[in-house]
Design a protein around this motif. Structure first.
Motif, PDB file in Angstrom:
ATOM      1  N   CYS A 246      12.827  58.984  37.617  1.00  0.00           N
ATOM      2  CA  CYS A 246      12.274  60.126  37.235  1.00  0.00           C
ATOM      3  C   CYS A 246      12.251  60.287  35.723  1.00  0.00           C
ATOM      4  O   CYS A 246      13.030  59.899  35.088  1.00  0.00           O
ATOM      5  N   ILE A 247      11.220  61.130  35.339  1.00  0.00           N
ATOM      6  CA  ILE A 247      11.026  61.205  33.719  1.00  0.00           C
ATOM      7  C   ILE A 247      11.532  62.375  33.307  1.00  0.00           C
ATOM      8  O   ILE A 247      11.245  62.914  32.149  1.00  0.00           O
ATOM      9  N   CYS A 249      10.752  66.033  33.782  1.00  0.00           N
ATOM     10  CA  CYS A 249       9.753  66.537  33.372  1.00  0.00           C
ATOM     11  C   CYS A 249      10.172  68.251  33.152  1.00  0.00           C
ATOM     12  O   CYS A 249       9.045  68.659  32.510  1.00  0.00           O
ATOM     13  N   CYS A 257       7.692  68.654  40.946  1.00  0.00           N
ATOM     14  CA  CYS A 257       8.394  68.535  42.115  1.00  0.00           C
ATOM     15  C   CYS A 257       8.828  69.930  42.503  1.00  0.00           C
ATOM     16  O   CYS A 257       9.284  70.059  43.599  1.00  0.00           O
ATOM     17  N   SER A 298      14.644  67.943  38.365  1.00  0.00           N
ATOM     18  CA  SER A 298      14.569  67.123  37.090  1.00  0.00           C
ATOM     19  C   SER A 298      15.882  67.295  36.519  1.00  0.00           C
ATOM     20  O   SER A 298      16.446  66.379  35.735  1.00  0.00           O
ATOM     21  N   CYS A 338       5.398  65.122  43.295  1.00  0.00           N
ATOM     22  CA  CYS A 338       5.789  64.594  41.948  1.00  0.00           C
ATOM     23  C   CYS A 338       4.610  64.185  41.233  1.00  0.00           C
ATOM     24  O   CYS A 338       3.535  63.946  41.394  1.00  0.00           O
ATOM     25  N   ILE A 339       5.000  64.037  39.888  1.00  0.00           N
ATOM     26  CA  ILE A 339       3.941  63.880  38.714  1.00  0.00           C
ATOM     27  C   ILE A 339       3.324  62.562  39.214  1.00  0.00           C
ATOM     28  O   ILE A 339       2.303  62.005  38.952  1.00  0.00           O
ATOM     29  N   ILE A 348      13.365  62.007  45.794  1.00  0.00           N
ATOM     30  CA  ILE A 348      14.325  63.060  45.349  1.00  0.00           C
ATOM     31  C   ILE A 348      15.334  63.219  46.668  1.00  0.00           C
ATOM     32  O   ILE A 348      16.444  63.352  46.425  1.00  0.00           O
TER      33      ILE A 348
HETATM   34  S1  SF4 Z   1       7.988  65.493  39.210  1.00  0.00           S
HETATM   35 FE1  SF4 Z   1      10.051  65.932  39.473  1.00  0.00          FE
HETATM   36  S2  SF4 Z   1      10.672  63.844  40.272  1.00  0.00           S
HETATM   37 FE2  SF4 Z   1       8.621  63.484  39.622  1.00  0.00          FE
HETATM   38  S3  SF4 Z   1       9.233  62.523  37.646  1.00  0.00           S
HETATM   39 FE3  SF4 Z   1       8.651  64.798  37.306  1.00  0.00          FE
HETATM   40  S4  SF4 Z   1      11.060  65.620  37.315  1.00  0.00           S
HETATM   41 FE4  SF4 Z   1      11.161  63.558  38.250  1.00  0.00          FE
END
Ligand code: SF4
Length: 393
Positions: A246-247, A249, A257, A298, A338-339, A348
């Motif tokens: 996970c980055i 976000c 997400c 996140s 998700c991104i 997740i």
């Molecule tokens: S959309 Fe959510 S699960 Fe996907 S990388 Fe971004 S924060 Fe992580």
């Protein structure tokens, strides 16, 4: 009163108090006093946020909850007298940490991208493994590999030959059927695969009989006998692998997400507030609205990767008190939004379910989870239950 209700906890609380809504404001006050001793400014931020949560921008709210998470962790551990057990669990998180850093920065960025095909072809994997194990000084394992590479990278010039060998081995493990088979149970040498929406479940197709016969790959087959659960879900290593993939976000306000993946917003006329753009749809026409609860995914991933399992569960339960019943195999709306839309999304549900299991496996685990569904200091809008309304239903 049962025997367990008279058990004494820290801060002057009894076990029975945990199930007495009228005692929970006192517990909350004890938490605030506990944090105030360490970080009075943080308590001021929390109190201001509770007075007017709507004044807080989403990013500021996330930052506040993440800053509070380690204090929630410490307070609950003290309350239940499980400091050493919690430290042991946190240590397991920290011990695994080199795997995810080395995976991202060495295996994916360097080994896979920069190793030439001829170097992979020339590699004798068994000999390379033996040489690497000899250099590790312990039997070959993914964790030993990650630890050694972390050390060797501190002096690249002195360890150039070993780093090259490690890179070639990684490229073989990631990129060849033999390497994949050998490391199929691990996380270090797995890279996200590109999504093929028409082949989301990998199939073998055999046309030898004159017509196509489709069978599932072995990895998707499990022996079932009776009605017992056959999928145990991931372990801590698998959950941390996903939480690190996970980055995070929320830092850019793009945690789709949780909030859904939207079309590009139309340009608004000056002085007119444009309505939010519509949610995107998957190739199958499914609306990508994200988590129906807008769980702080996140944020819990970030807290989990920091080795704060109680803090991570507290972040989850702000929006999702039913976490024991959601997660793995129940709902994946979050994953769909998700991104990562072109490659495997972050799993997740696996990370979420492992997070609640990690807490349930602690002494007092159930009571801690149960408590967080009634008293949750990270819930700015309702840290303790509302007073009874008097309604009969
Ligand atoms: S959309 Fe959510 S699960 Fe996907 S990388 Fe971004 S924060 Fe992580």
């Amino acid at each position: 009163m049962s025997e367990s209700s008279s058990i004494r906890l820290a801060f002057g609380f009894s076990f029975a108090d945990l199930y007495d809504n009228s005692a929970l404001p006192r517990l909350d006050a004890a938490f605030l006093a506990f944090v105030r001793e360490i970080d009075a400014a943080l308590v001021e931020r929390l109190e201001a946020a509770r007075r007017d949560p709507s004044a807080l921008a989403p990013k500021a709210e996330s930052e506040l909850l993440i800053a509070l998470a380690p204090h929630v962790e410490d307070f609950i551990a003290r309350l239940f007298g499980i400091e050493s057990e919690l430290q042991a669990l946190a240590a397991q998180h920290h011990e695994l940490a080199p795997l995810y850093t080395v995976k991202r920065l060495f295996v994916q960025r360097r080994a896979v991208n920069k190793t030439r095909p001829e170097d992979i072809a020339a590699l004798d994997p068994a000999a390379a493994e033996a040489r690497l194990a000899a250099a590790f000084g312990v039997p070959f394992s993914e964790l030993a590999y990650a630890r050694a590479v972390t050390e060797w990278q501190k002096d690249e010039a002195a360890n150039a030959a070993l780093l090259d060998l490690a890179a070639h081995y990684a490229a073989w493990a990631v990129g060849t059927p033999q390497g994949k088979a050998k490391h199929k149970a691990g996380v270090l040498f797995k890279t996200p695969t590109k999504l093929d929406f028409m082949r989301l479940v990998p199939l073998h197709t055999d046309t030898a009989a004159g017509y196509p016969q489709h069978t599932l790959e072995d990895a998707h087959l499990r022996h079932r006998e009776g009605f017992a659960l056959t999928d145990q879900g991931t372990d801590l290593n698998g959950a941390l692998d996903q939480a690190n993939y996970c980055i995070w976000c929320h830092e850019q306000g793009k945690d789709s997400c949780s909030k859904g993946l939207r079309e590009k917003a139309a340009k608004a006329e000056p002085g007119v507030v444009a309505p939010p753009a519509a949610f995107k749809k998957t190739v199958f026409g499914v609306t990508m609205a994200g988590c129906p609860l807008e769980e702080k995914i996140s944020e819990f991933h970030m807290v989990k990767t920091r080795g704060q399992p109680l803090g991570a569960l507290a972040v989850i339960t702000v929006d999702n008190a039913m976490v024991a019943a959601t997660g793995h195999r129940i709902c994946n709306d979050c994953m769909k939004s998700c991104i990562y839309q072109k490659q495997e999304p972050v799993n997740i549900p696996q990370a979420e379910t492992r997070t609640v299991k990690d807490v349930l496996e602690l002494p007092w685990g159930f009571e801690i989870y149960s408590l967080l569904t009634r008293w949750n200091p990270l819930n700015l809008r309702r840290p303790v239950p509302r007073a009874a309304s008097g309604s009969a239903c």
